[in-house]
Each structure stands twice: as structure tokens, then as C-alpha cells.
Design a protein around this motif. Structure first.
Motif, PDB file in Angstrom:
ATOM      1  N   VAL A 181      -4.367   1.105 -10.450  1.00  0.00           N
ATOM      2  CA  VAL A 181      -4.576   1.306  -9.019  1.00  0.00           C
ATOM      3  C   VAL A 181      -5.890   0.624  -8.601  1.00  0.00           C
ATOM      4  CG1 VAL A 181      -4.983   3.028  -7.217  1.00  0.00           C
ATOM      5  CG2 VAL A 181      -3.309   3.474  -9.034  1.00  0.00           C
ATOM      6  N   VAL A 182      -5.798  -0.213  -7.587  1.00  0.00           N
ATOM      7  CA  VAL A 182      -6.989  -0.899  -7.083  1.00  0.00           C
ATOM      8  C   VAL A 182      -7.263  -0.393  -5.667  1.00  0.00           C
ATOM      9  CG1 VAL A 182      -8.004  -3.141  -6.478  1.00  0.00           C
ATOM     10  CG2 VAL A 182      -6.466  -2.962  -8.448  1.00  0.00           C
ATOM     11  N   ALA A 183      -8.475   0.108  -5.440  1.00  0.00           N
ATOM     12  CA  ALA A 183      -8.821   0.679  -4.131  1.00  0.00           C
ATOM     13  C   ALA A 183      -9.181  -0.429  -3.154  1.00  0.00           C
ATOM     14  CB  ALA A 183      -9.994   1.622  -4.292  1.00  0.00           C
ATOM     15  N   LEU A 184      -8.776  -0.251  -1.905  1.00  0.00           N
ATOM     16  CA  LEU A 184      -9.088  -1.216  -0.844  1.00  0.00           C
ATOM     17  C   LEU A 184     -10.205  -0.645   0.033  1.00  0.00           C
ATOM     18  CD1 LEU A 184      -5.454  -2.283   0.125  1.00  0.00           C
ATOM     19  CD2 LEU A 184      -7.039  -3.414  -1.432  1.00  0.00           C
ATOM     20  N   ARG A 197      -1.126  -0.842  -6.317  1.00  0.00           N
ATOM     21  CA  ARG A 197      -0.982  -0.813  -7.777  1.00  0.00           C
ATOM     22  C   ARG A 197      -0.781  -2.264  -8.230  1.00  0.00           C
ATOM     23  NH1 ARG A 197       3.127   2.227 -10.077  1.00  0.00           N
ATOM     24  NH2 ARG A 197       4.490   1.118  -8.641  1.00  0.00           N
ATOM     25  N   ARG A 221       0.820  -1.218   0.000  1.00  0.00           N
ATOM     26  CA  ARG A 221       0.000   0.000   0.000  1.00  0.00           C
ATOM     27  C   ARG A 221       0.850   1.262   0.000  1.00  0.00           C
ATOM     28  NH1 ARG A 221      -3.197  -1.971   5.223  1.00  0.00           N
ATOM     29  NH2 ARG A 221      -1.013  -2.056   5.816  1.00  0.00           N
ATOM     30  N   THR A 260     -11.291  -1.458 -14.310  1.00  0.00           N
ATOM     31  CA  THR A 260     -10.736  -0.103 -14.271  1.00  0.00           C
ATOM     32  C   THR A 260     -10.242   0.311 -15.656  1.00  0.00           C
ATOM     33  OG1 THR A 260      -9.986  -0.604 -12.048  1.00  0.00           O
ATOM     34  CG2 THR A 260      -9.053   1.364 -13.069  1.00  0.00           C
ATOM     35  N   ARG A 262     -11.780  -7.635  -2.714  1.00  0.00           N
ATOM     36  CA  ARG A 262     -11.214  -6.420  -2.113  1.00  0.00           C
ATOM     37  C   ARG A 262     -10.795  -6.683  -0.662  1.00  0.00           C
ATOM     38  NH1 ARG A 262     -11.659  -2.116  -5.453  1.00  0.00           N
ATOM     39  NH2 ARG A 262     -13.584  -1.991  -6.639  1.00  0.00           N
ATOM     40  N   ASP A 276     -10.467   0.065   3.078  1.00  0.00           N
ATOM     41  CA  ASP A 276     -10.128   1.072   4.095  1.00  0.00           C
ATOM     42  C   ASP A 276      -9.682   2.406   3.492  1.00  0.00           C
ATOM     43  OD1 ASP A 276      -7.681   0.507   3.043  1.00  0.00           O
ATOM     44  OD2 ASP A 276      -6.748  -0.158   4.916  1.00  0.00           O
ATOM     45  N   GLY A 277      -9.819   2.581   2.185  1.00  0.00           N
ATOM     46  CA  GLY A 277      -9.459   3.842   1.548  1.00  0.00           C
ATOM     47  C   GLY A 277      -8.058   3.852   0.969  1.00  0.00           C
ATOM     48  N   SER A 278      -7.215   2.894   1.408  1.00  0.00           N
ATOM     49  CA  SER A 278      -5.873   2.812   0.810  1.00  0.00           C
ATOM     50  C   SER A 278      -5.976   2.114  -0.553  1.00  0.00           C
ATOM     51  CB  SER A 278      -4.944   2.043   1.740  1.00  0.00           C
ATOM     52  OG  SER A 278      -5.453   0.739   1.913  1.00  0.00           O
ATOM     53  N   SER A 279      -4.843   1.968  -1.212  1.00  0.00           N
ATOM     54  CA  SER A 279      -4.889   1.325  -2.530  1.00  0.00           C
ATOM     55  C   SER A 279      -3.558   0.622  -2.812  1.00  0.00           C
ATOM     56  CB  SER A 279      -5.165   2.366  -3.609  1.00  0.00           C
ATOM     57  OG  SER A 279      -4.106   3.301  -3.643  1.00  0.00           O
TER      58      SER A 279
END
Lengths: 588, 191
Positions: free
Chosen positions: A418-421, A428, A264, A482, A524, A423-426
Motif C-alpha cells: 500500500v502506497v499512501a498519497l 496498492r 484508489r 515499505t 507521490r 491527500d490521505g488516500s492510497s
């Protein structure tokens, strides 16, 4: 040939010492003598290659006579002349000395006698050997030690003394009717690598062996070794830690590495499905690969019964399927078995030819066998695709995302996605996606496919993530979603599936597919779990040995069964709070 | 005293045994082939040693080099060798005249007697008669691993030759049965 051998010795062979020089001169002299001899007569019955091969073992250089202060070794018929105070006769086991009658097969004893009474026979040869020993005994002075090897360490079996030892026993013990069992009882305890007492130790190694194996073994051996040999001490501490129930740095708990490897982080390397799946299957293997950057040594031993290993076979078939589908796509055709079978064969033949040049098969028979299997897989692929493509239109092949482009697919992207997680983090992610299809009746509906050229073992429609061991399905789906939104706004990925076009167990063209909603929701969260585990520096060994069946690190793991048992114990220990994410992942 | 020795000692000095006649035959019927089957510790080796000595004493076996005794284990061979020598020594001291001469000669040449395991006996035969046995003069025994490797090499060589030239139509016959040559190889590895 002899000339070439002489040139090789003279010009190419390194001579690092006086001994080397003498050896070279001696070899050259022998070669020169034979050359001269052959130039004078017809070379009949001489295999020069064989002669050359045996030459180094036949010759002796720098041989010495007995010298004071040195141990002198000599054969039985030659020994004892120096009048030493101590003589050791070794190798007196019954299979070696005196040995039985051995007739010369090319001229048997009876034939020899007919030719000439003076020709030596096997009986005379044996007599000579026996007399040779008697003469040696007669001329030696001082103390004589007879010895034989009582144990064959290679074959792990007993060996027995020569009759001369039995004779010596009868003379020395005075028991003239002593039998074999009496001899074995009379003989002293066999000498071994570990001396029985300190007086018998010749050097420090002997002394250590006596201390460790002798009757008065050291009571605190482990402690003493650790104190005097710190490296061994640390190894011993590591072994103890691994054997305990605690999860330690020796088991893969490395928080410092976790901080570095956290996917992350903005500067972290892009994640791949194979990397994450390695983390899901065996975190310790992930640590070896991505934290320590350990690669297994290249295996230079080829299996003579196999041409392609599973990876090479898979790579070849992927190339065949890609080229075949690209050609049909360019011609705006949908696959038809009857019409396209020949095209498939041609593509397969081209790839096979290319592969045979890169990696020649061990034999024609093996090539024929494996090509037949490849052809069966290609035929299964084509037959299944004919049915599948009635409803779907393939339009992207081997799309490369965050990887070098191979097919100039519409979806190729040099940058990772970029893949979002949750908890708001991501993170690549990079991927190479075998196939993307669109529904013929609704081109905005997209399906992602991955070819699997092995068996369906470990794939279960009811269990898409296999307790963290599988994430390719969700990751590829999210990455494609995406990317396609960017290229074709309005399109949506509806599913991801595996296609097994091989003859391996249960495969035969089977497809396993999951809907997007299922994969995105679970995927996710799984991705986030794996990232948390990596970031925490928690890299335990898997408690399930089947996870490491094809591991690159089996040499490091050693006894996988014991390691898995230890891992199970450590994971079950509630005291190891840091393993909670792993317990969650595996549902333990 | 070991159980075997005790049995021997009893056999030597005890009352007449029920199989005394068979034991006599072993020591005296030297022109006939005999099969001796008996339980452990009943004196088979003693009888064998006695028969070997009797063969030499009577001159039925002229030279000790033409006498062979084969055992299963190396230990048994080493034991038999010493017992045979002791028996020859005992017999020689008890004999006289021509018989004593024969036995003393046998003792001098005792190393020429072939007493060993079945492996060493067969190895010696093959080494002495490689032409008749159709083996290489310089042959060596191989282990199981080498055996498997050589079989594999021989099979691969055969298949390469078959693929190049198949005068008897082996490949076609296999194909008609839905088999390939490789299938035969895999089948042959099955236990």
C-alpha cells in the motif's frame, strides 16, 4: 507419392457439394492414369510433386455448353457458334491480342523447319490467332461489342487497344487513314465501376455507385447514408467529434470507466509501474489496455533477419544477470571480471540454449550475431558490477511484490504494497525489483536498481518523471521502503537507479540515479495526479507522437500525426476543463 | 491538330529543310547503322517509320518478322504501330511491281513485326533463347519486393554455407578487420 495423394483425396478431403465430388473424381482419375502409365515405364523427366501441384489448375469440371438465359463465356476460337444476338469480345488490349511472335524455346522455328515443314512455327501460330479472330467476326451475328482494358488498376498505368480495335475503328468510322490519336478521340468514355446513367445499372450496388460518383451526385449523401445506415451514421458522428476541438467520448472522455478504474478504490487492482507509465505516456492506450482489455493480435510473421525482439532479448539478459548474481551471492563473492568471466559465459550459454529451443533462430549466422551482442552486454555488466560492488553489496535479486515469487528473495511479498498519497488516500502497488544493494560501510542504507537492456533514450537525470511518463523510479523506491521497513526495521532506501548494461546507443554501462528525497516528494504527487486523471475518466491521445512509437495500438490509431495534432488542439482548448489535470501533468 | 502533327505536316509540305540531307540519308542509306538525335517534334518517328517501310520496300529487310522497333513507353509503341501500318499502306498503294508485292506481304504479316517497349523486347528475347541466356525456360519477371527477398535468401544461403565450410578463410579475414558477416549485410543495405 501418387498413392498417398489418392488416399488424401479419398479420405481426408471434405466434399461439400456436387461440384466438389466431380472435382475429386476427376483428380483421382488423373492420378490413377498417371500411376498406371508410370507402372508401365520408367518415370523419366516427370516431377510428380510439380505435376500434382499443377493438377487442380489444369482440370475443368462441370463445363457447360451455351444455355438460354445464361451468359456464355468461350475463347475466341470457340465462340460465336450459338448465334447469340449479343457478343462481347473482351480483353482486346495490345499486350494480349494478338500478341507477338513467340518461338517455342525448346525447338526454335528454324529447327522446326529443318525437322519437318508440317511442324507449326510461331508465325503460323500468330497467323492462326489472327485468323481465329477473323473467323469469329465472320460467324457472329447480331450486335458485337469489342472492348479492352484502358487502365491497369494494379500498376496504375494506361493500357492501349489491340490493332483489331484500330482496324474496327477504321471500318466503322470510314476514316481509313485514321491514326492512333484519332482512335483514342473516337472511342466512347471508358466504362468504369460507376455507371454513367441509371439505365446502365445492373444491381443496387451499381445504382449506389452511379448516385455517388455520377454527374448528378446526391447533394445530401452523408445525411442520407446516416439515416439509412445507423452504424455508418454513428461512425460519421464519431469522426466529426474527433475532428472538432471538443474533448468527447470519441476522444477518450469516459467518466463511467474512470469510476471503475480508479486505483484508489479499495477493491481496485494493484497498480504496476508499466500501467501507470502507459497512462502517463498515452492515456488512450491505457484505456484500450485496462478499460477495454484490448490485446493486439499475435503477430505470426517472423522477421527472418532477427532472432530475438527487444522484449525477448531483455528478458533473456535479465535472467542471465539474476542467475549470475545469485550464484555469486550464494558463494559470498563480489564480482571480479577476470575470475567470473567464464561463469558469466556459462550462464549466458545456458539461457541462450534454452531460448533457441523455445524460439529457433532463423539462421546460424543471425544466432551468432545476436549471441555476440549478448556476450558484449554481459561483459559490460560484469565489468561495471565489479567497480560498483566495491562500495555496495547486492543482496536481493528480482524481488516479487504482489507477484508470484521467482527467486525467493528476502523481500518477496504475495500481497501488493500500500502506497499512501498526499491527500490521505492510497493505492496498492505491485513490482518486480531487479536488484537491491546495501552500502558496505552502512548496511542500513539501501539502493534499488533496475536493469535496462535498451538505449538510454528518454532517460534524463535532470528530469526524473518525464512529465508523467516515468514513475517506476518513485514507485519501486516507495514499495521497497515499505517492504524493507517490515523485513529489516531501521533500514532506509537512499536511491533508485537505472543501469544500462548494453551496447545500444549511449548505454555501455551507464547508470542514472536519483536520491530518495527527490523521488518520494515528486513521485507521490505524480502518482496522485495519474490516479485523479484515471478516476476522472480522462483518456486523451498524447499530443506527442513519439509517445506511441512502440504502441500496441498503432492499427487502431491509424494516422498518428493527425491524431496527435487533434489532441494538441483539444488540450489547448480551455473549454475542455476536464483536461486540466492532463495539462498540469504535461506542464502545458 | 497536335503540335507533332503540325510539325510533320510542315515537314512534308514546307520549304527545303536545313537537315534535308540527313533526312534523305535516313530513308535511303539502308545498309548503314545510323544514330538520329533531334529535338522533340522534329519528325524522328516519321523518319523512323519511313526507314522501316523503305527497308521492306527495297527488300533490304526480307521479312517483316526480322524487323524490330523499340520504344520507351507502351503508348509510344501503340502509336508507332499504327503509324507504321499507315505508312506501309500508303507506300504499297504508291508502289508497283516487286516493291508493291513486298509491301503487301509485309502488310499481311504486320503482326509479326516486333514493336514494343524495351522491356517487352528483352523479355521476348529471353523467352525465345533461355538456353543461351542461361535463364529458366519458365522464368517470370519479378518485382522489387521479390527481388529483395530473393537477394536476402541467396545471401543467407551463402552465409550458412560459409559458416559450415570456409576454405578461403573469409571469416578469419573479416574477424581480423573487426567485422562479422552480418556487418557486410547491413552495409550492403545502406543507400
Amino acid at each position: 507419392v501418387l498413392g498417398a495423394a489418392a488416399i488424401l483425396l479419398r479420405e481426408q478431403v471434405r466434399s461439400a457439394s456436387e461440384l466438389d465430388s466431380y472435382a475429386r473424381e476427376r483428380l483421382l482419375r488423373e492420378i490413377s492414369d498417371l500411376s498406371e502409365c508410370l507402372s508401365e515405364s520408367e518415370p523419366e523427366g516427370i516431377d510428380v510433386f510439380e505435376w500434382l501441384a499443377e493438377l487442380p489448375t489444369r482440370l475443368r469440371v462441370l463445363g457447360q455448353g451455351p444455355r438460354p438465359g445464361h451468359l456464355h463465356a468461350a475463347p475466341v476460337w470457340d465462340g460465336g457458334h450459338a448465334g447469340r444476338r449479343h457478343t462481347f469480345v473482351v480483353g482486346l488490349d495490345d499486350s494480349r491480342y494478338p500478341g507477338g511472335l513467340r518461338q517455342e524455346p525448346l525447338l526454335l522455328d528454324a529447327e522446326r523447319s529443318r525437322v519437318s515443314e508440317s511442324l507449326p512455327t510461331s508465325a503460323r501460330d500468330l497467323e492462326e490467332r489472327t485468323l481465329g479472330f477473323a473467323r469469329l467476326m465472320a460467324r457472329t451475328r447480331g450486335r458485337v461489342t469489342l472492348s479492352y482494358c484502358c487502365r491497369d488498376l494494379v500498376d496504375d498505368r494506361d493500357m492501349f487497344p489491340s490493332p483489331v480495335i484500330w482496324s474496327a475503328y477504321r471500318i466503322l468510322s470510314g476514316n481509313t487513314t485514321g491514326a492512333f490519336e484519332d482512335l483514342l478521340e473516337w472511342l466512347p468514355v471508358p466504362a468504369s465501376f460507376a455507371p454513367l446513367d441509371p439505365e446502365s445499372c445492373i444491381d443496387a450496388s451499381d445504382w449506389w455507385r452511379w448516385r455517388l460518383c455520377g454527374e448528378t451526385a446526391v447533394s445530401n449523401a452523408a445525411e442520407a447514408v446516416s439515416h439509412h445506415f445507423p452504424h455508418l451514421g454513428r461512425g460519421s458522428a464519431a469522426a466529426q467529434a474527433r475532428a472538432s476541438d471538443a474533448f468527447t467520448e470519441y476522444d477518450g472522455y469516459v467518466p463511467e470507466a474512470g469510476a471503475d478504474l480508479d486505483p484508489r478504490r479499495p477493491d481496485a487492482r494493484a497498480v504496476s509501474a508499466s500501467g501507470l507509465e502507459l497512462m502517463g505516456a498515452c492515456p488512450l492506450d491505457y484505456f484500450f489496455r485496462y478499460a477495454l482489455d484490448i490485446a493486439p493480435p499475435e503477430d505470426l510473421l517472423l522477421d527472418p533477419s532477427v532472432w530475438l525482439d527487444p522484449l525477448e532479448r531483455g528478458s533473456l539478459l535479465h535472467g542471465v544477470f539474476r542467475d549470475f548474481m545469485c550464484q555469486l551471492h550464494d558463494a559470498e563473492l563480489s564480482p571480479r571480471f577476470e575470475r567470473d568471466h567464464e561463469l558469466m559465459e556459462r550462464v549466458l550459454e545456458a539461457h541462450t540454449r534454452q531460448m533457441t529451443q523455445a524460439k529457433p533462430p532463423p539462421s546460424q549466422e543471425i544466432l551468432q550475431r545476436e549471441v555476440a551482442e549478448l556476450r558484449r552486454s554481459a561483459a559490460i555488466f560484469l565489468r561495471e558490477e565489479e567497480l560498483h560492488c566495491e562500495g555496495w553489496e547486492p543482496f536481493c535479486f528480482e524481488s516479487s511484490i504482489g507477484l508470484p515469487s521467482q527467486t525467493e528473495s528476502l523481500l518477496d511479498s504475495a500481497d501488493p504494497i500500500v502506497v499512501a498519497l498526499p491527500d490521505g488516500s492510497s493505492v496498492r502497488a505491485r513490482a518486480r525489483i531487479d536488484r537491491i544493494d546495501r552500502l558496505r560501510t552502512d548496511v542500513s542504507s539501501i539502493a534499488v536498481w533496475d536493469y535496462k537492456t535498451g538505449s538510454t533514450y528518454g532517460f534524463d537525470e535532470a528530469d526524473p518523471f518525464a512529465a508523467g511518463r516515468r514513475i517506476q523510479n518513485a514507485l519501486y523506491l516507495m514499495v521497497t521502503q515499505t517492504r524493507i521497513e517490515h523485513v529489516h526495521p531501521g533500514c532506509a532506501v537512499s536511491s533508485f537507479g537505472y543501469f544500462f548494461p548494453s551496447t545500444r546507443t549511449n548505454a555501455y554501462g551507464e547508470r542514472i540515479q536519483w536520491p530518495a528525497e527527490l523521488l518520494i516528494a515528486g513521485g507521490r504527487e505524480l502518482l496522485a495526479q495519474l490516479c485523479r486523471l484515471i478516476a476522472a475518466g480522462c483518456f486523451p491521445f498524447t499530443p506527442d507522437p513519439s509517445d506511441v512509437r512502440y504502441s500496441d495500438y498503432t492499427l487502431i490509431h491509424g494516422d498518428v500525426g493527425s491524431l496527435a495534432e487533434a489532441a494538441e488542439r483539444k488540450i489547448a482548448n480551455p473549454g475542455n476543463a476536464m483536461l486540466e489535470p492532463f495539462r498540469e501533468l504535461r506542464g502545458l | 491538330m497536335t503540335p507533332k502533327r503540325r510539325a510533320r505536316a510542315n515537314a512534308e509540305k514546307g520549304p527545303a529543310l536545313p537537315d534535308a540531307e540527313q533526312r534523305r540519308l535516313i530513308l535511303e542509306e539502308l545498309d548503314r547503322n545510323l544514330l538520329v538525335e533531334a529535338a522533340a517534334g522534329t519528325g524522328k518517328t516519321t523518319s523512323l517509320v519511313g526507314r522501316m517501310a523503305a527497308l521492306l520496300r527495297t527488300g533490304t529487310c526480307e521479312r517483316i518478322r526480322s524487323l524490330a522497333a523499340v520504344t520507351f513507353t507502351r503508348k509510344a509503341a501503340a502509336e508507332l504501330r499504327t503509324r507504321f501500318q499507315l505508312e506501309l499502306e500508303r507506300a504499297a498503294s504508291a508502289a508497283s511491281g516487286e516493291e508493291q508485292e513486298r509491301l503487301e506481304r509485309a502488310l499481311r504479316e504486320i503482326d509479326q513485326c516486333s514493336i514494343g517497349t524495351i522491356h517487352s523486347f528483352c523479355g521476348r528475347l529471353l523467352r525465345e533463347r533461355p538456353v543461351e541466356a542461361k535463364v529458366d525456360v519458365d522464368f517470370a519477371e519479378i518485382d522489387e519486393k521479390d527481388d529483395a527477398r530473393l537477394r536476402k535468401e541467396a545471401w543467407d544461403d551463402y552465409v550458412v554455407r560459409l559458416l559450415a565450410d570456409d576454405p578461403h578463410g573469409v571469416l578469419a579475414k573479416l574477424a581480423s578487420l573487426g567485422l562479422q558477416v552480418g556487418d557486410l549485410e547491413r552495409r550492403s543495405h545502406c543507400p
